[in-house]
Design an enzyme around this catalytic site. Sequence first.
Site, PDB file in Angstrom:
ATOM      1  N   SER A 109      -7.498  -2.106   9.276  1.00  0.00           N
ATOM      2  CA  SER A 109      -6.414  -3.265   8.895  1.00  0.00           C
ATOM      3  C   SER A 109      -6.449  -3.759  10.001  1.00  0.00           C
ATOM      4  O   SER A 109      -5.724  -5.712  10.203  1.00  0.00           O
ATOM      5  CB  SER A 109      -4.969  -2.363   9.476  1.00  0.00           C
ATOM      6  OG  SER A 109      -4.772  -1.269   8.703  1.00  0.00           O
ATOM      7  N   ASP A 132      -6.439   8.600  14.095  1.00  0.00           N
ATOM      8  CA  ASP A 132      -7.919   9.120  14.464  1.00  0.00           C
ATOM      9  C   ASP A 132      -7.941   8.849  15.611  1.00  0.00           C
ATOM     10  O   ASP A 132      -9.046   9.111  16.244  1.00  0.00           O
ATOM     11  CB  ASP A 132      -8.530   7.786  13.363  1.00  0.00           C
ATOM     12  CG  ASP A 132      -7.918   8.114  12.004  1.00  0.00           C
ATOM     13  OD1 ASP A 132      -7.813   9.242  11.695  1.00  0.00           O
ATOM     14  OD2 ASP A 132      -8.723   7.476  10.869  1.00  0.00           O
ATOM     15  N   LYS A 216     -20.367  38.839  19.514  1.00  0.00           N
ATOM     16  CA  LYS A 216     -21.296  39.974  20.646  1.00  0.00           C
ATOM     17  C   LYS A 216     -19.744  40.347  21.349  1.00  0.00           C
ATOM     18  O   LYS A 216     -19.164  41.708  21.018  1.00  0.00           O
ATOM     19  CB  LYS A 216     -22.182  39.324  21.608  1.00  0.00           C
ATOM     20  CG  LYS A 216     -23.094  39.980  20.028  1.00  0.00           C
ATOM     21  CD  LYS A 216     -24.799  39.593  21.702  1.00  0.00           C
ATOM     22  CE  LYS A 216     -25.788  38.775  20.753  1.00  0.00           C
ATOM     23  NZ  LYS A 216     -26.147  37.845  21.608  1.00  0.00           N
TER      24      LYS A 216
HETATM   25  O1  F6P Z   1      -6.713   7.150   9.215  1.00  0.00           O
HETATM   26  C1  F6P Z   1      -6.189   8.186   8.706  1.00  0.00           C
HETATM   27  C2  F6P Z   1      -6.562   9.055   7.553  1.00  0.00           C
HETATM   28  O2  F6P Z   1      -5.046  10.242   7.391  1.00  0.00           O
HETATM   29  C3  F6P Z   1      -7.934   9.541   8.120  1.00  0.00           C
HETATM   30  O3  F6P Z   1      -7.868   9.945   8.841  1.00  0.00           O
HETATM   31  C4  F6P Z   1      -8.177  10.010   6.546  1.00  0.00           C
HETATM   32  O4  F6P Z   1      -9.450   9.759   6.366  1.00  0.00           O
HETATM   33  C5  F6P Z   1      -7.211   9.337   5.198  1.00  0.00           C
HETATM   34  O5  F6P Z   1      -6.878   8.527   6.373  1.00  0.00           O
HETATM   35  C6  F6P Z   1      -7.237   9.535   4.596  1.00  0.00           C
HETATM   36  O6  F6P Z   1      -6.620   8.312   3.732  1.00  0.00           O
HETATM   37  P1  F6P Z   1      -6.203   8.540   2.905  1.00  0.00           P
HETATM   38  O7  F6P Z   1      -4.451   8.650   3.192  1.00  0.00           O
HETATM   39  O8  F6P Z   1      -6.467   7.378   1.812  1.00  0.00           O
HETATM   40  O9  F6P Z   1      -7.024   9.543   1.477  1.00  0.00           O
END
Ligand code: F6P
Length: 329
Positions: A109, A132, A216
């Site tokens: 974005s 993220d 272990k």
């Molecule tokens: O960027 C946010 C996120 O949730 C990532 O962690 C993930 O890889 C991606 O978006 C999943 O995207 P979508 O919701 O388009 O499947």
Amino acid sequence: MAKRISTVGILTSGGDAPGMNAAIRAVTRAAIYNGWKVKGIYRGYEGLINNEIKDLTTESVSSTIQRGGTILKTARSEEFMTEAGRTKAYENLVANGIDALIVIGGNGSLSGAQALAQEHDITCIGLPGTIDNDLYGTDSTIGYDTALNTIVECVDKIRDTATSHDRIFFIEVMGRDAGFLAQNSAIAAGAEAAIIPEDQTDIDQLEQFISRGVRKSKNSSIVIVAEATKDGVGGAMHYAERVRNEYPQYDVRVTILGHLQRGGKPSAFDRILASRLGTASIEALIEGQRNVMIGISNDQIVYVPFTKAIKKDKPIDKELINVLNVLSI
Ligand code: F6P
């Protein structure tokens, strides 16, 4: 000379993140406080191209600070990735009298905001909104703390089954190309290991985990696996399959947490972060800033040029890797 601002547009883009509403609320109210008008752009850049734009008032954002998702809705726009798409978007900004655009979203974005600002005469400000936590220059992104807490709550529950059945669980978490959610949830949930893309040595991370002799002293273990793959290889399924083949004595299960990590009420931390960043975005515009992401570093507001924020090189502190290794013996 910079254009005088009287109307700001705001949109959320990419994956939704808890706290985005708190950021929309903060931007809206801080702009109105400053005497400006606010226009909400629906469905991210896609909605900007399609002219889905409505006025926002103080009331439009009432009772939203506690809600997950985004009231402005969001999308990943293919068309905005083209120059023609960005030109349409710019024309709609002009047609709606929008002098500055505030984009709340992640890496893709903010890359979009940078391209738009480069090609057209529009001031863009970014707010880091992604679970993220992969944007450089900010200690935390809006949504990361909430997602981390959601993951930890889930892992605590899975732990009950892991210990009751003496199993190894591989739990896959989101993060796209980054391992922040995986590494920190592993520490917070007392997991035995984390497999993250940033820990790139020649040593196989699964071998390392097994050779630490985890079985272990313990009868069960939790390994948090970042969803990122390397050359198409990785993920919880991959590591579970390897254990089944290479160490068939172990009882292995996989849980992929998926989109439940993105939902839910934002934590107090994310609400405060979003409120601070949103307010700061309007202050940045008053100061004449353009094409920067507003971040937080050592509890101070910082302005990070888009080019730096989106470089995808935010490092994971090696100390965090060490902490997990030491504490998971
Ligand atoms: O960027 C946010 C996120 O949730 C990532 O962690 C993930 O890889 C991606 O978006 C999943 O995207 P979508 O919701 O388009 O499947």
